[in-house]
Design a protein around this motif. Structure first.
Motif, mmCIF file in Angstrom:
data_model
loop_
_atom_site.group_PDB
_atom_site.id
_atom_site.type_symbol
_atom_site.label_atom_id
_atom_site.label_comp_id
_atom_site.label_asym_id
_atom_site.label_seq_id
_atom_site.Cartn_x
_atom_site.Cartn_y
_atom_site.Cartn_z
ATOM 1 N N THR A 146 26.225 -3.669 -15.506
ATOM 2 C CA THR A 146 27.519 -2.973 -15.374
ATOM 3 C C THR A 146 28.362 -3.125 -16.635
ATOM 4 O O THR A 146 29.231 -2.317 -16.901
ATOM 5 C CB THR A 146 28.339 -3.513 -14.187
ATOM 6 N N TRP A 147 28.120 -4.190 -17.402
ATOM 7 C CA TRP A 147 28.939 -4.410 -18.591
ATOM 8 C C TRP A 147 28.467 -3.617 -19.800
ATOM 9 O O TRP A 147 29.119 -3.577 -20.825
ATOM 10 C CB TRP A 147 28.916 -5.903 -18.957
ATOM 11 N N LYS A 162 27.911 -0.663 -21.976
ATOM 12 C CA LYS A 162 28.567 0.645 -22.138
ATOM 13 C C LYS A 162 27.566 1.793 -22.240
ATOM 14 O O LYS A 162 27.764 2.840 -21.610
ATOM 15 C CB LYS A 162 29.493 0.618 -23.357
ATOM 16 N N GLU A 177 26.389 2.723 -18.891
ATOM 17 C CA GLU A 177 27.421 3.438 -18.150
ATOM 18 C C GLU A 177 27.423 4.911 -18.552
ATOM 19 O O GLU A 177 27.583 5.797 -17.720
ATOM 20 C CB GLU A 177 28.771 2.788 -18.486
ATOM 21 N N VAL A 188 20.225 -6.065 -13.788
ATOM 22 C CA VAL A 188 19.696 -7.326 -14.309
ATOM 23 C C VAL A 188 20.382 -8.543 -13.679
ATOM 24 O O VAL A 188 20.890 -9.425 -14.370
ATOM 25 C CB VAL A 188 19.800 -7.370 -15.845
ATOM 26 N N PRO A 217 17.337 -5.975 -25.186
ATOM 27 C CA PRO A 217 18.631 -5.294 -25.096
ATOM 28 C C PRO A 217 18.642 -4.224 -24.007
ATOM 29 O O PRO A 217 17.609 -3.662 -23.650
ATOM 30 C CB PRO A 217 18.811 -4.669 -26.485
ATOM 31 N N LEU A 218 19.831 -3.962 -23.498
ATOM 32 C CA LEU A 218 20.000 -2.929 -22.471
ATOM 33 C C LEU A 218 20.652 -1.704 -23.096
ATOM 34 O O LEU A 218 21.379 -1.838 -24.051
ATOM 35 C CB LEU A 218 20.894 -3.463 -21.343
ATOM 36 N N THR A 221 20.685 4.264 -25.831
ATOM 37 C CA THR A 221 21.251 5.348 -25.035
ATOM 38 C C THR A 221 20.437 6.617 -25.127
ATOM 39 O O THR A 221 19.843 6.909 -26.152
ATOM 40 C CB THR A 221 22.660 5.735 -25.538
#
Lengths: 173, 538
Positions: A71-72, A74, A77, A102, A138-139, A158
């Motif tokens: 959720t953190w 960006k 999101e 995660v 990394p996400l 992204t």
């Protein structure tokens, strides 16, 4: 004598070339990780927000768009609504989305899901087991899995909505 | 193949500078002969026919080898300018991070692979080329050198002798007796003596000449060991953070092993608690300032049955252990090392639901900060709902509350408080030392009641099957180094030509030592101590 020298040199050079080639190939051009494109995707079982068990192997025959997110994050999101839109178009063509959070608190994940009205299953990897199995760094990270359970591609970073559409197209059964 | 036949009858390979047998210069040489590699034909400089020969000769050049090392050195230095990938925040993509932080330089740094230098293909290629250069340079020198030293004759050519750095020529008086005396002394000093027609060659420490090549073999083995780390299963190096009370899969074990953190202990040296002898040291650094122990008490479990990631594992206890610095938990070739810790991470947070006017409390809720409940019922019509939770709260660029991570460093909550006189509920945003009432003035509030904390321990997971290869390579490396460094290859030739005695000596290093030794040998003989012709010239 001359022949012998030529072959000796050729053999020594060939052995060294093979060793170097293997090292560089296995280290750079193949992801160092335990997981690679072309592998079969490690199976997992996680529970979604409604308490249903989601097991990857149950999705054989369908393309799976497997997205790891937090959720953190960006970029996560940003791409989540794109994935949602494209999912609604592609779910009738046999493409499923599983979004693996995660390991955050259920409340936080639920809030996020409600906010973006996500219609695909969102599961929480409470013990990092699935993250370990997929070597998540990394996400966001997305795995494209085809109908036979093979990993077709891994995407870190992204995606635009067009990217998402293109990727879903590639795993359409 | 072409050969060069020396007047002494020995057949030398083409390119030889000094005859392998008698040492006669086969080409024009300056006043002193160059004794490097015994004047043998370095193969690289002789054949240059096929493409294989050309590649071979390229790598055979020491100059090329040195340049490869210099380039690697410069690249390594550049790699320290910006942080390596492992030190940047793990949640950001490196492609974006380097450009954002360091501009276009950062972008190129990333593009060229400096951000993960040891894994970039060209850096590995450089190391590999150094390895190739090492192998070829060594092969190309050790073979001719061995030939030359093996073929050397006792009786050396006059020109060879008089062009040695240490040389003397004198009238032979009482040659036989004097020679016996010198041979005796040389033998005592560990020289091996060979005689031929009344001429002698005394030699010691030849094995020191092989030192550099032994050293290179060690280095090659070391490089092979390093290379094997990339073979799957040979090397595991992972990190895990584990909170007290948690059971987690150990990364790198493919879901086979799990670990429970019972307790993390951090101890310091304190005054009065230690023996008398420690008091001055404790006084100097201050009581409680010096770490004494970092310890994680753990239980190791093995998963029973098939591994399906995410499934609640069936665990079998293997052992309990206290991991301390340098005392890893070892099992199945895996080792878990204590590397880091975090004290007092928030675990629970408690709040009273209170009336703002009267300060009367209607009950207390305790929120688990890892997995908070959705609703807390306090009875009698009082309850609290958790609408949103931000474990690591901050206001993002749009002014909205958000979280930086999933770690409860700075928890914030959006509560909805229900009471019999407020059936629709009141919304309150509560963070540490901060309360916002977004929908107007509330009657109730969540007042802070306390926290509970726990420690988090970080462990490194290691499994390394290459270590012994690196050890063997390193040991051979050192043996070669010692062999080449602490012994000298010394030779002394004595030759009688008609009524003259020619004495010449050579060492591969430490000329001073050789001269001192020769002084001791010749001081009470009629022979003339060889003179350093290099000194004379300068």
């Amino acid at each position: 004598m001359k022949e012998k020298r030529f072959w000796l040199r050729t053999v020594i050079l060939a052995i060294m070339l093979a060793a170097i080639g293997y090292t560089i190939y296995s280290n750079v051009f193949v992801e160092k990780k335990a997981i690679q494109v072309g592998d079969s995707a490690p199976d997992f079982v996680l529970t979604d927000l409604n308490g249903n068990k989601i097991q990857l192997s149950d999705y054989r025959g369908k393309g799976v768009f497997l997205n790891f997110w937090g959720t953190w994050c960006k970029p996560c999101e940003k791409e989540m609504p794109y994935i949602n839109n494209q999912y609604n178009l592609y779910k009738n063509e046999g493409v499923e989305v599983i979004a693996v959070n995660v390991g955050e608190a259920k409340v936080a994940v639920q809030t996020f899901v409600n906010r973006f009205q996500l219609s695909f299953p969102v599961v929480i990897d409470q013990q990092d087991q699935v993250m370990n199995a997929y070597h998540i760094g990394p996400l966001p990270t997305t795995f494209l899995i085809d109908k036979d359970g093979k990993i077709v591609d891994m995407i870190t970073g992204t995606m635009t909505e067009e990217d998402v559409r293109k990727y879903m197209e590639t795993i359409k059964p | 193949m072409e050969h060069v036949k020396c007047e002494c009858g020995h057949v030398n390979p083409i390119g030889t500078v000094l005859c392998e047998a008698c040492g006669k210069p086969l080409e024009e040489v300056p006043t002193l002969v160059d004794m490097r590699y015994e004047g043998s034909a370095r193969r690289s400089q002789t054949y240059n026919k096929t493409i294989i020969d050309k590649i071979w000769n390229f790598f055979s050049s020491v100059k090329v080898g040195v340049w490869l090392i210099v380039i690697t050195l410069i690249a390594s230095a550049i790699g320290t300018i910006y942080p390596q990938q492992m030190y940047i925040p793990p949640t950001v993509s490196p492609a974006e991070y380097y450009e954002q932080q360091y501009g276009w330089l950062g972008k190129w740094y990333y593009t060229l692979g400096f951000h993960d230098l040891y894994s970039s293909w060209w850096y590995m290629l450089l190391i590999a080329l150094i390895g190739v250069s090492l192998v070829i340079c060594s092969l190309d020198r050790v073979v001719p050198l061995y030939r030359a030293l093996n073929n050397q004759r006792v009786t050396r050519n006059e020109q060879f002798l008089q062009r040695q750095r240490l040389f003397s020529r004198a009238q032979a008086t009482d040659y036989e007796t004097a020679l016996r005396h010198v041979v005796d002394k040389l033998t005592k000093r560990g020289y091996r003596i060979r005689e031929e027609n009344g001429n002698i060659l005394a030699e010691k420490g030849r094995f020191s000449r092989w030192g550099p090549y032994v050293n290179h073999i060690g280095l090659i083995i070391f490089l092979i060991g390093a290379m094997l780390r990339f073979v799957p299963g040979m090397y595991v190096d992972e990190n895990m953070w584990i909170r007290e009370g948690e059971i987690k899969e150990i990364p790198g074990t493919k879901g086979k092993y799990f670990l429970e953190n019972k307790k993390f202990i951090f101890e310091v040296y304190e005054k009065e608690k230690e023996k008398e002898a420690f008091q001055p040291a404790i006084d100097r650094v201050g009581s409680g300032m010096m770490a004494k122990n970092y310890q994680t008490d753990v239980v190791l479990y093995e998963r029973v049955g098939p591994v399906v990631a995410g499934e609640e594992p069936k665990l079998k206890k293997i052992k309990s252990f206290s991991i301390r610095v340098n005392e890893p938990l070892k099992h199945d070739h895996y080792a878990l090392y204590q590397v880091d810790f975090k004290l007092d991470e928030l675990k629970n947070m408690s709040f009273h639901l209170t009336d703002k006017q009267t300060n009367k409390s209607f009950g207390t809720i305790t929120i688990d900060l890892i997995q908070p409940e959705k609703e807390y019922d306090l009875g009698n019509g009082y309850k609290v709902q958790l609408l949103s939770y931000f474990p690591d709260f901050y206001f993002d660029e749009n002014g909205n509350p958000n979280t930086r991570s999933k770690v409860p460093n700075n928890p914030a909550f959006v509560f909805k408080m229900f009471a019999p006189d407020r059936p629709k509920g009141e919304v309150s945003f509560t963070a540490i030392r901060q309360t916002i009432e977004p929908l107007g003035d509330n009657k109730y509030k969540m007042s802070f009641a306390g926290i509970e904390t726990r420690n988090v321990s970080a462990l490194t997971v290691r499994r390394d099957f290459t270590l012994w290869i690196l050890g063997v390579g390193g040991a051979i490396f050192m043996i070669g180094l010692i062999q080449g460094m602490y012994w000298n290859h010394r030779r002394l030739w004595i030759r009688r030509i008609d009524e003259e005695v020619l004495i010449a000596a050579h060492t591969n290093k430490n000329w001073f030592g050789l001269k001192k030794e020769l002084e001791g040998i010749f001081n009470d003989t009629p022979f003339v101590m060889p003179i350093d012709q290099a000194d004379k010239r300068s």
